[in-house]
Design a protein around this motif. Structure first.
Motif, PDB file in Angstrom:
ATOM      1  N   UNK A  58       6.966  11.711  -0.529  1.00 18.41           N
ATOM      2  CA  UNK A  58       5.854  11.178  -1.314  1.00 18.41           C
ATOM      3  C   UNK A  58       6.353   9.334  -0.928  1.00 18.41           C
ATOM      4  N   UNK A  59       7.127   8.769  -0.704  1.00 15.95           N
ATOM      5  CA  UNK A  59       7.732   7.521  -0.962  1.00 15.95           C
ATOM      6  C   UNK A  59       7.332   7.333   0.783  1.00 15.95           C
ATOM      7  N   UNK A  72       3.759   7.055   1.383  1.00 13.10           N
ATOM      8  CA  UNK A  72       3.076   5.890   0.922  1.00 13.10           C
ATOM      9  C   UNK A  72       3.467   4.702   1.926  1.00 13.10           C
ATOM     10  N   UNK A  73       4.170   4.803   2.388  1.00 11.60           N
ATOM     11  CA  UNK A  73       4.566   3.371   2.320  1.00 11.60           C
ATOM     12  C   UNK A  73       4.410   3.368   4.116  1.00 11.60           C
ATOM     13  N   UNK A 124       0.832   3.126   3.428  1.00 12.52           N
ATOM     14  CA  UNK A 124       0.425   1.426   3.927  1.00 12.52           C
ATOM     15  C   UNK A 124       0.633   0.296   4.850  1.00 12.52           C
ATOM     16  N   UNK A 125       1.766   0.864   5.373  1.00 13.12           N
ATOM     17  CA  UNK A 125       1.798  -0.280   7.155  1.00 13.12           C
ATOM     18  C   UNK A 125       0.506   0.091   8.021  1.00 13.12           C
ATOM     19  N   UNK A 142      -2.401  -0.905   7.412  1.00 15.06           N
ATOM     20  CA  UNK A 142      -2.593  -3.063   6.750  1.00 15.06           C
ATOM     21  C   UNK A 142      -2.984  -3.278   8.424  1.00 15.06           C
TER      22      UNK A 142
END
Lengths: 665, 313
Positions: free
Chosen positions: A535-536, A539-540, A543-544, A547
């Motif tokens: 999940x971690x 998520x990252x 987001x990257x 963005x």
């Protein structure tokens, strides 16, 4: 013969030995040895890892081999503990052998065929160490492991430093082997049966059990590189060819960890709580010592060797913690600490092998090991650079890679340890946690230095412009190990589940069953502590990407290339970057008391000013040189007996004979 | 409902972080008798940077361009883990407090690596100093978190916050030690005055700014925004550990959120004044005094841990 996991493992080990011997058929043909035999060895490794992964949950299985020492057939046994380490051996060896297939070239000292024999016998003897079930078989395998690795270390035996490093290694390996032998001698407990079964059954008085334990810590600690027995490690590991360094750091050090676990939790049965403080204390010291020295190294392989010392320290800290908990009857925490140790051993095998192979690729491409002459390789060797980045981030303990998982487990064990019966242990444990955390944070410092100086920045030498990525087989080896780092990082819960069968089988205890799904790691359900790396990562990445897309859509993606800004300074050159010495300077200053520093500073009147600094190990002067002097003096004293006249020797024989007769009659 | 809190928290962090930075700058200017920049100045700066063309050094590798996104992403993710308004955060089960520290370390490592990428003198200098501060600040932060997790018997940050908010009426002496340690870590990690000066452009004393020298336009904007987010996140970690009262919990329900938002704003306002006060009253340390400063923080946190274990308070 029936095919069981144990016989399969033995067959695969024998196959390794056969592959090694096959190398002698055409010892100088690089094509035959490197392109055929090493990949075969790698496939053997994969098969071994697969068998071990399946059999880890199975019941123990034993066998008496039809051969061995005269009248003493070898006993072998596979259980969950040996399966866990066999998996480590097979999986790491597979990647290293693939890399080795492309790496070894002719003209590097020993002939390729002979090197192939040594390499594969080294692998096979490590495997046999893990399977041996009596002291004889264990010691034979242990010694052949030491000898084959000695020959591998001294591959380039024409260089005096390498011969010296090899000698130091052999010396300390044998000191350790003597201690292990003595430990077995104590553990047989008067039965004079040297099978491990007899040792399990022997009821030792608690004092003798402690002696056996301490001897084992000393003996295996010498192999693992515990302070103060670590001095051989930063000499021998860099001296070897890179795949061999990877095997020694990644795998061989773990056989010592295996030995300690086997003796402590299996052969001795019920370790007392206070025993754990010994490996705990030495482990913490070793971890700090290793990482602080790693930070000031200027040779990339020495840096990694010191980092291995740090990781061995963390492993022994975990072992100590597990013993303390086990002795205090805290089964869940003992299991947690032990799982953290096993997990970290596995992680370290992948990350350290990956890093050593990365340095091997750099070494072949540039001919340089000195950090002061490297730099900027990410643009010349993108494959090696990005794959090594995975290893560097993993060993720095950054989520969501694998190094973080074992660190997390160990910290959880430390954190919920505050109910050990002895109050002073209770007070010491948080300090231990503080040291572990400090060492882990320093490891990140070391890795930024290593990676930044080797792969980033501007090339420090003109010759680096000709560096290029290695061939396909070498890339395959690197990819295999990097993939291992990523998968071990992303799927901690299944791995912890499998390792749980090791602790259960050793009678240490097991973790409670949580209700978490497979992607969530929740070792202690009553603590609400969870970690879900998938999940971690998702998520990252989300987001990257989001963005990146949003910035591009809402504004623009224009990029111009120009000269570096550097506050407007125009005559920038590669020598203005931080050097490896410079990057280590804060550590050298903060941890001054660890080092023996010799500094040569220029005076204002020097015509040709020179600045040099040599950082060495204090223990050399404080411990080893006096010890060596003592041995020398003792030898000189004994040398007095050597009169060199035949009459004197006849007299000795006569006196001996008379004494013996007097004793017998 | 839980997801609403989660999304609201991340958005609030994204929006409010530059505002908080603006507020700190304003307070600082007032305290120093300067005319204060507008509260919105950080937004204007970031917006301006987004519109500019990015100029990148010829020899910059892809790592250099990737780093701003990773650093920014890490800070956004950290904002999702920290219970600034509510403690029922679905995402926080993916990462506990130790993973949060790991996430901050990831951002630091990427930033340092990117600073070394171009190979300028100042970049690697900044990277080295940043890692020097990091390796001392990170353990100190973990020790601070350990004290709180010993009291609340968990490492999940929202649960820590909830248990501390519900259980404790009185103050824990161990938390007092760690609060001081945490403030010191916050100052060091966010490049505030005793350790680094956010307003400096004197090359030899810079730490954080030295790492950003080669960045321009949108990459710089993301880095600046990430720095603002980092300060905001640290403030929220502080609230979660030391003044957790008022966040919306399972007990308060959705209505709690209405109360939690203005309360967070009030806490941030006070924290901003405090931060500006510390920065105005202290002088910048020499770089090699910074390790002593952080070692003090680390030892204070360890002391807090021992107080907790020995006295159980």
């Amino acid at each position: 013969m029936i095919l069981t996991p144990l016989t399969l493992c033995l067959l695969l080990l024998a196959l390794w030995a056969v592959i090694g011997v096959a190398g002698l058929a055409r010892p100088t043909s690089l094509r035959y040895v490197a392109r055929t035999l090493y990949p075969l060895g790698a496939l053997c490794g994969i098969a071994l890892a697969a068998v071990a992964a399946v059999s880890i949950t199975w019941a123990p299985e034993r066998l008496v081999l039809p051969f061995g020492l005269p009248d003493l057939p070898f006993h072998v046994r596979s259980d969950a503990l040996s399966s866990a380490f066999l998996f480590l051996l097979g999986a790491a060896a597979a990647g290293i052998s693939f890399f080795g297939a492309g790496y070894f070239r002719s003209g590097e000292g020993t002939a390729p065929g002979l090197l192939c024999l040594q390499y594969h016998l080294f692998l096979a003897s490590m495997g046999f160490v893990l399977l041996a079930d009596d002291a004889y078989g264990f010691m034979v395998a242990w010694e052949s492991m030491a000898l084959t690795s000695y020959f591998l270390v001294t591959t380039q035996h024409r260089i005096p430093e390498i011969r010296r490093a090899g000698f130091l290694y052999l010396l300390i390996a044998h000191l350790g082997a003597i201690a292990i032998l003595l430990s077995f001698g104590v553990m047989q407990g008067g039965s004079w049966q040297f099978t491990f079964d007899a040792m399990r059954a022997a009821q030792l008085p608690s004092g003798w059990a402690a002696v056996a334990f301490l001897l084992a810590i000393f003996g295996f600690g010498a192999k693992a590189g515990l302070v103060p027995l670590h001095v051989w490690l930063p000499e021998a590991h860099p001296a070897a060819p890179s795949p061999v360094s990877a095997l020694m750091s990644g795998v061989m050090l773990k056989t010592a960890v295996y030995g300690v676990l086997r003796v402590t939790f299996d052969l001795l049965g019920e370790p007392a709580s206070w025993w754990g403080l010994v490996p705990l204390g030495i482990g913490l010291l070793t971890a700090m010592y290793g990482v602080v020295f790693a930070a000031v190294q200027t040779d990339m392989k020495r840096l990694l060797a010191y980092s291995s010392i740090e990781n061995i320290g963390i492993l022994f800290t975990g072992i100590g913690l597990a013993v303390v908990f086990h002795g205090a009857g805290m089964a869940v925490l003992a299991a947690l600490a032990l799982i953290a140790v096993l997990y970290h051993a596995l992680n370290h095998a992948f990350m350290k092998s990956l890093l050593f192979l990365g340095t091997g690729a750099v070494l072949h491409a540039t001919g340089e090991r000195n950090l002061g002459r490297l730099g900027g390789l990410i643009r010349r060797m993108p494959w090696v650079a990005w794959l090594t980045l995975v290893g560097a981030l993993a060993i720095s303990g950054l989520p969501p890679l694998n190094g973080f998982v074992s660190e997390w487990l160990l910290l959880q064990a430390f954190l919920f340890a505050h109910r050990v019966p002895q109050t002073f242990v209770n007070m010491l444990l948080p300090l231990g946690a503080a040291v572990v955390v400090l060492a882990a944070a320093l490891a990140a410092y070391v890795m930024v230095k290593f990676y930044g100086v080797v792969f980033l920045g501007q090339p420090r030498e003109a010759a680096l412009a000709r560096a290029h990525d290695p061939g396909a087989l070498e890339k395959l080896g690197l990819v295999w190990l990097a993939l291992g780092c990523v998968l071990l990082g992303l799927l901690p819960a299944p791995v912890v589940g499998l390792l749980g069968s090791v602790t259960a089988q050793l009678g240490v205890g097991s973790l409670p069953q949580g209700a978490s799904p497979w992607w969530v790691l929740e070792p202690l359900p009553d603590r609400d502590a969870t970690y879900a790396p998938l999940v971690f990562l998702a998520a990252i990445v989300l987001v990257v990407v989001l963005t990146f897309q949003l910035v591009g859509r809402m504004f623009h993606r224009r990029v111009r290339r120009g000269a570096p800004w550097d506050c407007g300074f125009v005559r920038l050159d590669a020598r203005m970057q931080d050097t490896a010495e410079g990057f280590g300077q804060p550590i050298r200053r903060i941890f001054q008391s660890f080092f023996a520093i010799e500094r040569e500073q220029p005076t204002p009147f020097d015509r040709a000013p020179r600045y040099s600094i040599v950082v060495t190990d204090r223990l050399w002067r404080a411990l080893y040189l006096p010890l060596a002097g003592l041995v020398q003096r003792a030898a000189d004293a004994v040398a007095w007996l050597q009169q060199g006249r035949i009459a004197a020797y006849l007299l000795y024989s006569f006196v001996t004979l008379v004494t013996l007769l007097a004793l017998v009659l | 409902m839980a997801w609403l809190t989660q999304i609201l928290e991340v958005l609030a962090a994204l929006v409010a972080a530059p505002l908080f930075l603006g507020w700190v700058n304003k307070c600082r200017a007032w305290l120093q008798n300067r005319s204060a920049p507008s509260l919105l100045q950080p937004y204007r700066g970031i917006r301006k940077l987004f519109f500019k063309d990015a100029v990148i050094a010829e020899n910059a590798s892809p790592l250099f361009r990737l780093a701003p996104y990773v650093v920014f992403g890490a800070m956004v993710l950290a904002a999702a883990i920290i219970p600034s308004m509510g403690t029922r955060l679905p995402f926080s089960s993916a990462a506990d407090a130790i993973a949060l520290v790991g996430l901050l370390a990831t951002a630091r490592v990427f930033q340092s690596l990117a600073a070394m990428d171009v190979g300028t003198a100042f970049g690697s200098l900044g990277a080295r100093r940043e890692m020097m501060i990091g390796f001392l600040a990170e353990p100190a932060l973990l020790m601070v978190i350990f004290v709180a997790s010993l009291i609340s018997a968990t490492t999940a940050l929202p649960v820590i916050s909830e248990r501390l908010a519900v259980q404790s009426v009185g103050l824990y002496p161990s938390l007092a030690f760690t609060a001081v340690a945490f403030t010191m870590v916050l100052l060091a990690e966010n490049a505030r005055i005793p350790v680094d000066n956010p307003a400096t452009h004197l090359e030899l004393t810079m730490i954080h700014e030295a790492m950003l020298l080669e960045y321009s336009a949108r990459h710089l904007a993301l880095m600046e925004w990430a720095a603002a987010l980092k300060l905001f996140n640290y403030a929220c970690i502080g609230f979660a550990l030391f003044v957790p009262w008022g966040v919306s919990t399972t007990a308060t329900g959705p209505a709690g959120l209405l109360f939690a938002i203005p309360l967070l704003a009030a806490k941030l306002a006070v924290a901003g004044v405090g931060l500006a006060l510390i920065e105005t009253l202290s002088a910048k340390l020499r770089v090699f005094r910074a390790p002593e400063f952080l070692a003090t923080a680390f030892l204070l946190a360890v002391l807090g841990l021992l107080v907790r274990l020995l006295l159980g308070s």
